[in-house]
Design a protein around this motif. Structure first.
Motif, PDB file in Angstrom:
ATOM      1  N   PHE A 278       0.843  -1.416  -0.245  1.00 16.42           N
ATOM      2  CA  PHE A 278       0.433  -0.236   0.367  1.00 16.42           C
ATOM      3  C   PHE A 278       0.746   1.264  -0.019  1.00 16.42           C
ATOM      4  CE2 PHE A 278      -2.371   3.458   1.970  1.00 16.42           C
ATOM      5  CZ  PHE A 278      -3.436   2.692   1.633  1.00 16.42           C
ATOM      6  N   PHE A 279       1.916   1.311   0.979  1.00 17.25           N
ATOM      7  CA  PHE A 279       2.838   2.156   0.892  1.00 17.25           C
ATOM      8  C   PHE A 279       3.746   2.191  -0.789  1.00 17.25           C
ATOM      9  CE2 PHE A 279       6.480   4.472   1.622  1.00 17.25           C
ATOM     10  CZ  PHE A 279       6.587   5.117   2.641  1.00 17.25           C
ATOM     11  N   GLU A 280       3.239   1.381  -1.511  1.00 13.90           N
ATOM     12  CA  GLU A 280       4.419   1.372  -2.139  1.00 13.90           C
ATOM     13  C   GLU A 280       3.332   2.089  -3.431  1.00 13.90           C
ATOM     14  OE1 GLU A 280       7.876   1.089  -2.979  1.00 13.90           O
ATOM     15  OE2 GLU A 280       8.399   0.919  -0.304  1.00 13.90           O
ATOM     16  N   GLU A 281       2.230   1.613  -3.115  1.00  9.16           N
ATOM     17  CA  GLU A 281       2.303   2.056  -4.579  1.00  9.16           C
ATOM     18  C   GLU A 281       1.237   3.453  -4.059  1.00  9.16           C
ATOM     19  OE1 GLU A 281      -2.890   1.724  -3.830  1.00  9.16           O
ATOM     20  OE2 GLU A 281      -2.592  -0.686  -5.228  1.00  9.16           O
ATOM     21  N   GLY A 282       1.547   3.994  -3.231  1.00 13.31           N
ATOM     22  CA  GLY A 282       1.362   5.888  -2.436  1.00 13.31           C
ATOM     23  C   GLY A 282       2.400   6.126  -3.365  1.00 13.31           C
ATOM     24  N   ARG A 283       3.706   5.959  -3.033  1.00 12.55           N
ATOM     25  CA  ARG A 283       4.875   5.827  -3.583  1.00 12.55           C
ATOM     26  C   ARG A 283       4.605   6.392  -5.239  1.00 12.55           C
ATOM     27  NH1 ARG A 283       9.547   6.089  -0.878  1.00 12.55           N
ATOM     28  NH2 ARG A 283       9.060   4.433   0.828  1.00 12.55           N
ATOM     29  N   SER A 284       4.393   5.275  -5.659  1.00 12.58           N
ATOM     30  CA  SER A 284       4.599   5.602  -7.455  1.00 12.58           C
ATOM     31  C   SER A 284       3.157   6.539  -7.949  1.00 12.58           C
ATOM     32  CB  SER A 284       3.748   4.073  -7.612  1.00 12.58           C
ATOM     33  OG  SER A 284       4.999   3.211  -7.255  1.00 12.58           O
ATOM     34  N   LEU A 285       2.091   6.133  -7.325  1.00 12.44           N
ATOM     35  CA  LEU A 285       0.907   7.191  -8.067  1.00 12.44           C
ATOM     36  C   LEU A 285       1.334   8.862  -7.454  1.00 12.44           C
ATOM     37  CD1 LEU A 285      -2.525   4.828  -6.468  1.00 12.44           C
ATOM     38  CD2 LEU A 285      -1.803   6.010  -8.968  1.00 12.44           C
ATOM     39  N   ALA A 286       1.826   8.742  -6.757  1.00 11.78           N
ATOM     40  CA  ALA A 286       2.389  10.650  -6.500  1.00 11.78           C
ATOM     41  C   ALA A 286       3.374  11.014  -7.440  1.00 11.78           C
ATOM     42  CB  ALA A 286       3.539  10.478  -4.892  1.00 11.78           C
TER      43      ALA A 286
ATOM     44  N   SER B 221      -6.628  12.036 -15.180  1.00 16.33           N
ATOM     45  CA  SER B 221      -7.689  11.187 -15.329  1.00 16.33           C
ATOM     46  C   SER B 221      -6.831   9.208 -14.654  1.00 16.33           C
ATOM     47  CB  SER B 221      -7.642   9.447 -17.080  1.00 16.33           C
ATOM     48  OG  SER B 221      -8.275  11.095 -17.292  1.00 16.33           O
ATOM     49  N   VAL B 222      -6.156  10.380 -14.143  1.00 14.44           N
ATOM     50  CA  VAL B 222      -5.511   9.184 -12.058  1.00 14.44           C
ATOM     51  C   VAL B 222      -5.599  10.040 -11.344  1.00 14.44           C
ATOM     52  CG1 VAL B 222      -3.894   8.082 -11.089  1.00 14.44           C
ATOM     53  CG2 VAL B 222      -4.123   7.867 -14.019  1.00 14.44           C
ATOM     54  N   VAL B 223      -6.191   9.109 -10.078  1.00  9.75           N
ATOM     55  CA  VAL B 223      -6.754   9.744  -8.603  1.00  9.75           C
ATOM     56  C   VAL B 223      -5.256  10.384  -8.638  1.00  9.75           C
ATOM     57  CG1 VAL B 223      -6.528   7.663  -7.846  1.00  9.75           C
ATOM     58  CG2 VAL B 223      -7.234   9.786  -7.025  1.00  9.75           C
ATOM     59  N   SER B 224      -5.352  11.590  -8.165  1.00  7.41           N
ATOM     60  CA  SER B 224      -3.780  12.009  -7.619  1.00  7.41           C
ATOM     61  C   SER B 224      -4.164  11.612  -5.762  1.00  7.41           C
ATOM     62  CB  SER B 224      -3.526  13.847  -7.273  1.00  7.41           C
ATOM     63  OG  SER B 224      -4.586  14.141  -8.959  1.00  7.41           O
ATOM     64  N   VAL B 225      -2.639  11.574  -6.083  1.00  8.45           N
ATOM     65  CA  VAL B 225      -1.904  10.906  -4.423  1.00  8.45           C
ATOM     66  C   VAL B 225      -0.961  12.261  -4.021  1.00  8.45           C
ATOM     67  CG1 VAL B 225      -0.623   9.951  -2.940  1.00  8.45           C
ATOM     68  CG2 VAL B 225      -2.582   8.607  -5.185  1.00  8.45           C
ATOM     69  N   LEU B 226      -1.491  13.232  -3.067  1.00  3.25           N
ATOM     70  CA  LEU B 226      -1.126  14.584  -2.446  1.00  3.25           C
ATOM     71  C   LEU B 226       0.254  14.155  -1.362  1.00  3.25           C
ATOM     72  CD1 LEU B 226      -4.066  16.943  -2.698  1.00  3.25           C
ATOM     73  CD2 LEU B 226      -2.384  16.029  -3.930  1.00  3.25           C
TER      74      LEU B 226
ATOM     75  N   SER C 196     -13.076  11.634 -16.115  1.00  9.05           N
ATOM     76  CA  SER C 196     -13.032  10.606 -15.813  1.00  9.05           C
ATOM     77  C   SER C 196     -12.348   9.981 -15.483  1.00  9.05           C
ATOM     78  CB  SER C 196     -13.727   9.092 -17.083  1.00  9.05           C
ATOM     79  OG  SER C 196     -14.867   9.546 -18.047  1.00  9.05           O
ATOM     80  N   VAL C 197     -11.990   9.228 -14.079  1.00 14.12           N
ATOM     81  CA  VAL C 197     -11.156   9.256 -13.167  1.00 14.12           C
ATOM     82  C   VAL C 197     -11.008   7.756 -12.354  1.00 14.12           C
ATOM     83  CG1 VAL C 197      -9.068  10.317 -10.948  1.00 14.12           C
ATOM     84  CG2 VAL C 197     -11.041  11.977 -12.162  1.00 14.12           C
ATOM     85  N   LEU C 198      -9.595   7.404 -13.052  1.00 15.31           N
ATOM     86  CA  LEU C 198      -8.986   5.981 -12.213  1.00 15.31           C
ATOM     87  C   LEU C 198      -9.160   6.283 -10.654  1.00 15.31           C
ATOM     88  CD1 LEU C 198      -6.947   3.996 -14.394  1.00 15.31           C
ATOM     89  CD2 LEU C 198      -9.035   3.468 -14.051  1.00 15.31           C
ATOM     90  N   ILE C 199      -9.966   5.718  -9.881  1.00 17.85           N
ATOM     91  CA  ILE C 199      -9.706   5.706  -8.134  1.00 17.85           C
ATOM     92  C   ILE C 199      -9.633   3.831  -7.991  1.00 17.85           C
ATOM     93  CG2 ILE C 199     -10.828   7.836  -7.852  1.00 17.85           C
ATOM     94  CD1 ILE C 199     -13.203   5.706  -7.134  1.00 17.85           C
ATOM     95  N   ASP C 200      -9.116   4.202  -6.347  1.00 17.67           N
ATOM     96  CA  ASP C 200      -9.082   3.177  -5.759  1.00 17.67           C
ATOM     97  C   ASP C 200      -7.571   1.797  -5.890  1.00 17.67           C
ATOM     98  OD1 ASP C 200      -9.273   1.308  -3.694  1.00 17.67           O
ATOM     99  OD2 ASP C 200     -11.779   1.083  -3.761  1.00 17.67           O
ATOM    100  N   PHE C 201      -6.925   1.990  -6.309  1.00 19.65           N
ATOM    101  CA  PHE C 201      -5.889   0.894  -7.444  1.00 19.65           C
ATOM    102  C   PHE C 201      -5.662  -0.359  -6.012  1.00 19.65           C
ATOM    103  CE2 PHE C 201      -4.566   4.553  -9.799  1.00 19.65           C
ATOM    104  CZ  PHE C 201      -4.664   4.184 -10.793  1.00 19.65           C
TER     105      PHE C 201
END
Length: 337
Positions: free
Chosen positions: A80-88, A94-99, A178-183
Motif C-alpha cells: 500500500f505504501f509503495e502504491e502511494g509512492r508510485s501514484l504520487a 484521469s488518474v487519482v492524484s496522490v498528494l 473520468s478518473v481511475l480511483i482505488d488501485f
C-alpha cells in the motif's frame, strides 16, 4: 455471525496534519475519509485497514492485529505504501492524484484530491433502470474510455498495474472528467499470499489469470477489465465471471444480441479485450486506443430472423434451467407461509 468491521477514526481526529471530518467510504481493504488540510482545503484520506486482518474498537486510533496475521498485514502495508509512492509520481487528469502518503497509528495513510461526482457504476444502474435499447450511446462509451485509457497508459508506463478496474472505480466528476480511483496492488498481494475464503477481486471484471497464483499479470490484465467495463456500459450488467466463462463462454452470444445497436467495431473490441487467453488480448493500452479510435469503420450488422429465433430459443432454454434449479432449492430458502 458476521465479523465486526474496524471502527472508523472519530471526527476531528488529526493525523499527519489532516483533520478528519467524516468517513465517506469503507471496503474490505480500508476506509476513506473526507478531511481538511492545514489550509482548510478538502482532501480524501485513505487508510490501510483490511477487515480480514485487523480490527479497531470505536474511539481508538491503533488497529489490533492478531500475531498470526501480522506478517500478512505488514506485507499489505508495504505494498500500500509503495502504491502511494508510485501514484504520487503520476500527474494525469484521469488518474487519482496522490498528494501525500505517510505512516501513523501503525498503518499507512494516502492523501488524495477530494473528487465530487459519482461512480460510473451509479450511472450504469440509473441508465439501465430506464430500460432503453442502449444503456449508453456509443459516442459516450468511446469518449469515456478514451479518457480512461490515456490515464491507464501513463500508469502502465510507470510499471504499475491497476488490478481492480471496474465501474465502481471509474469516477465521473461534476466537471465531467473520468478518473481511475482505488488501485488494487496491495489487495492483489494479499489475495495471492493469504488464504482467504472470499476473493479480493471483483467477479466479472477480474481476468482469468487473477484466479491463479502462478499466472503472470501485465497490461493485458487491466485491458480485460476495461473490456468488461465497456460490456457493462453496453449491457447494463457485468459479464459472467472468468471461471464460469472457462466452463461455458456466453460472451459472444450476449454481444451478438447488441448487433445493430452498437457498431461491429465496438463489439469486436470488447471481445478482443475479454479473450480468455491473455496473449489473444491487446498487449498494450496503445494497441487498444488505436483500435477504439477507428471511428470510420462503424458498420452495424443487424441480426437475421433465424439468428433472433435461435437466440430466443437459447434464452428460453437457459431460463427454464434456472427455474428448474430454483424450484429444486426453493423449499430450503425459508418456511412456507
Amino acid at each position: 455471525m458476521s465479523k465486526v468491521k474496524p471502527a472508523p477514526l472519530p471526527p476531528d481526529t488529526t493525523i499527519g496534519g489532516y483533520r478528519i471530518i467524516r468517513k465517506v467510504a469503507a471496503g474490505g481493504f480500508g476506509l476513506v475519509y473526507l478531511a481538511l488540510d492545514s489550509e482548510g482545503q478538502q482532501v480524501a484520506v485513505k487508510e490501510y485497514l483490511p477487515s480480514s486482518l485487523a480490527t479497531r474498537a470505536p474511539g481508538e486510533l491503533l488497529p489490533q492485529v492478531q500475531s498470526e496475521k501480522l506478517s500478512l498485514y505488514r506485507l499489505g502495508l508495504k505494498s500500500f505504501f509503495e502504491e502511494g509512492r508510485s501514484l504520487a509520481q503520476i500527474s494525469h487528469p484521469s488518474v487519482v492524484s496522490v498528494l501525500n502518503f505517510f505512516r501513523e497509528n501503525e498503518t499507512v495513510y494516502m492523501v488524495m484530491n477530494y473528487l465530487e461526482g459519482a461512480a460510473l457504476q451509479d450511472f450504469i444502474v440509473t441508465a439501465r433502470d430506464q430500460k432503453k435499447s442502449k444503456v449508453f450511446r456509443e459516442s459516450t462509451i468511446r469518449s469515456l474510455f478514451d479518457e480512461i485509457l490515456r490515464g491507464l497508459r501513463i500508469v502502465h508506463q510507470h510499471k504499475m498495474l491497476h488490478l481492480d478496474i471496474k465501474p465502481a472505480n471509474i469516477f465521473i466528476t461534476d466537471d465531467n472528467r473520468s478518473v481511475l480511483i482505488d488501485f488494487g496492488a496491495a489487495r492483489e498481494v494479499l489475495s495471492k499470499e493469504g488464504n482467504f475464503i472470499r476473493p479480493m477481486y471483483t467477479p466479472g471484471f477480474a481476468a482469468p489469470e487473477m484466479y491463479r497464483r502462478d499466472a503472470s499479470m501485465g497490461p493485458w490484465t487491466d485491458i480485460y477489465a476495461i473490456g468488461a467495463c465497456i460490456y457493462a456500459c453496453m449491457q447494463g450488467y457485468p459479464p459472467n465471471e472468468a471461471p464460469q466463462r472457462l466452463e461455458k463462454d456466453r460472451i459472444t452470444t450476449s454481444l451478438a444480441r447488441l448487433r445493430g445497436v452498437y457498431s461491429d467495431n465496438l463489439i469486436e473490441v470488447v471481445e478482443w479485450c475479454m479473450s480468455l487467453d491473455p496473449l489473444s488480448r491487446p498487449q498494450s493500452v496503445f494497441a487498444l486506443q488505436k483500435e477504439l479510435s477507428r471511428e470510420g469503420e462503424r458498420r452495424y450488422t443487424k441480426l437475421t430472423v433465424t439468428e433472433k429465433v435461435r437466440m430466443q430459443f437459447d434464452s428460453m432454454v437457459s431460463e427454464t434451467k434456472k427455474t428448474v434449479m430454483g424450484g429444486a432449492t426453493a423449499p430450503a430458502a425459508g418456511k412456507p407461509k
